[in-house]
Design a protein around this motif. Structure first.
Motif, PDB file in Angstrom:
ATOM      1  N   ASP A 234      -1.684  -2.746  -7.744  1.00  0.00           N
ATOM      2  CA  ASP A 234      -1.919  -1.592  -6.882  1.00  0.00           C
ATOM      3  C   ASP A 234      -3.187  -1.803  -6.057  1.00  0.00           C
ATOM      4  O   ASP A 234      -4.283  -1.405  -6.438  1.00  0.00           O
ATOM      5  CB  ASP A 234      -2.048  -0.335  -7.752  1.00  0.00           C
ATOM      6  CG  ASP A 234      -1.974   0.944  -6.931  1.00  0.00           C
ATOM      7  OD1 ASP A 234      -1.774   0.849  -5.710  1.00  0.00           O
ATOM      8  OD2 ASP A 234      -2.105   2.033  -7.524  1.00  0.00           O
ATOM      9  N   GLY A 235      -3.031  -2.485  -4.938  1.00  0.00           N
ATOM     10  CA  GLY A 235      -4.143  -2.670  -4.009  1.00  0.00           C
ATOM     11  C   GLY A 235      -5.242  -3.591  -4.487  1.00  0.00           C
ATOM     12  O   GLY A 235      -6.417  -3.213  -4.432  1.00  0.00           O
TER      13      GLY A 235
ATOM     14  N   GLY B 114       0.808  -1.210   0.000  1.00  0.00           N
ATOM     15  CA  GLY B 114       0.000   0.000   0.000  1.00  0.00           C
ATOM     16  C   GLY B 114       0.838   1.255   0.000  1.00  0.00           C
ATOM     17  O   GLY B 114       2.067   1.209  -0.100  1.00  0.00           O
TER      18      GLY B 114
ATOM     19  N   ARG C 108      -6.998   0.216  -6.099  1.00  0.00           N
ATOM     20  CA  ARG C 108      -6.413   1.556  -6.162  1.00  0.00           C
ATOM     21  C   ARG C 108      -6.244   2.052  -7.598  1.00  0.00           C
ATOM     22  O   ARG C 108      -6.176   3.256  -7.831  1.00  0.00           O
ATOM     23  CB  ARG C 108      -5.065   1.592  -5.439  1.00  0.00           C
ATOM     24  CG  ARG C 108      -5.168   1.488  -3.935  1.00  0.00           C
ATOM     25  CD  ARG C 108      -3.872   1.878  -3.245  1.00  0.00           C
ATOM     26  NE  ARG C 108      -3.963   1.729  -1.805  1.00  0.00           N
ATOM     27  CZ  ARG C 108      -3.613   0.624  -1.153  1.00  0.00           C
ATOM     28  NH1 ARG C 108      -3.138  -0.413  -1.810  1.00  0.00           N
ATOM     29  NH2 ARG C 108      -3.726   0.556   0.152  1.00  0.00           N
TER      30      ARG C 108
ATOM     31  N   HIS D  37     -12.451   2.864  -7.492  1.00  0.00           N
ATOM     32  CA  HIS D  37     -12.156   1.910  -6.420  1.00  0.00           C
ATOM     33  C   HIS D  37     -13.129   0.723  -6.436  1.00  0.00           C
ATOM     34  O   HIS D  37     -13.845   0.479  -5.464  1.00  0.00           O
ATOM     35  CB  HIS D  37     -12.176   2.599  -5.057  1.00  0.00           C
ATOM     36  CG  HIS D  37     -10.948   3.435  -4.803  1.00  0.00           C
ATOM     37  ND1 HIS D  37     -10.448   4.322  -5.721  1.00  0.00           N
ATOM     38  CD2 HIS D  37     -10.106   3.490  -3.736  1.00  0.00           C
ATOM     39  CE1 HIS D  37      -9.370   4.912  -5.241  1.00  0.00           C
ATOM     40  NE2 HIS D  37      -9.126   4.418  -4.030  1.00  0.00           N
TER      41      HIS D  37
END
Length: 227
Positions: A133-134, A101, A152, A198
């Motif tokens: 990314d997340g 993160g 993300r 998101h």
């Protein structure tokens, strides 16, 4: 059983329902059950997976090493913020790890066999080798592709049987020419309706459509297999 982690498992009944309350695994965002009714809970903050037997009497604390799932007595493991666990029809397990993160990425999906052997780590080659990314959720679709919500990055990624990224749903990135021919979103109709903000969970419906929880847009979006 001997374990440095302790779970408190209580079973009660309310009308015709059986209520199971499990405490002690830390913070968790997902849960799944294998074909033998064992319960798997990823502990987001402890970096571990708790496997609870179908009779609710015993549990194992699991970590992932270079070979696969291993039992451990440690209070903290090496799994990078495990967010969700899912199984495909061949009983393989997919552990979605959000990574470090804060821009440090390292997100991935770890695929394990039904016996717990490490098969593949998916996504570490993305974003110039920095990982996903997340990612929050991974799901094996009816089209034999693996779908991953890259939370993300505002994308739903699609991987083929060879674990190759073949495209994504969400905003098209004009700077990434490598995947233009694989893109399966609304490339010729890039308006706000096609953007994801998101995205979190996703599933295939009985109508063979993809349903996405578009969290920050406060909506559920339905896509066909072509985006």
């Amino acid at each position: 059983m001997s374990n440095s982690n302790k779970l408190n498992i209580k079973v009660s009944k309310f009308n015709n329902f059986e209520i199971i309350i499990i405490k002690g695994f830390g913070r968790s965002y997902g849960v799944d059950i294998d074909n033998k009714n064992n319960i798997y809970i990823p502990s987001f903050d402890k970096g571990l997976i708790f496997k609870i037997s179908s009779n609710l009497k015993t549990f194992k604390t699991l970590d992932i090493d270079k070979k696969g799932l291993v039992e451990t007595k440690k209070k903290f493991g090496h799994i990078l913020k495990p967010h969700e666990i899912s199984f495909d029809d061949k009983k393989n397990m997919y552990v979605t790890e959000m990574g470090y993160g804060n821009g440090n990425l390292a997100g991935r999906v770890t695929k394990l066999s039904k016996s717990g052997k490490l098969i593949k780590i998916i996504g570490l080659n993305q974003n110039n080798g920095r990982g996903l990314d997340g990612p929050t959720v991974s799901f094996f679709g009816k089209d034999n592709c693996l779908y991953v919500s890259e939370w993300r990055a505002d994308k739903i990624l699609r991987y083929n049987k060879k674990y190759e990224l073949t495209g994504w749903l969400g905003k098209f990135d004009n700077n990434d020419k490598k995947y233009k021919k694989f893109y399966f979103g609304t490339r010729n109709n890039q308006n706000k309706l096609s953007y994801l903000n998101h995205p979190h969970a996703l599933r295939f419906g009985p109508d063979n459509k993809i349903y996405v929880v578009d969290t920050n847009n406060h909506r559920i979006v339905k896509f066909n297999k072509n985006g």
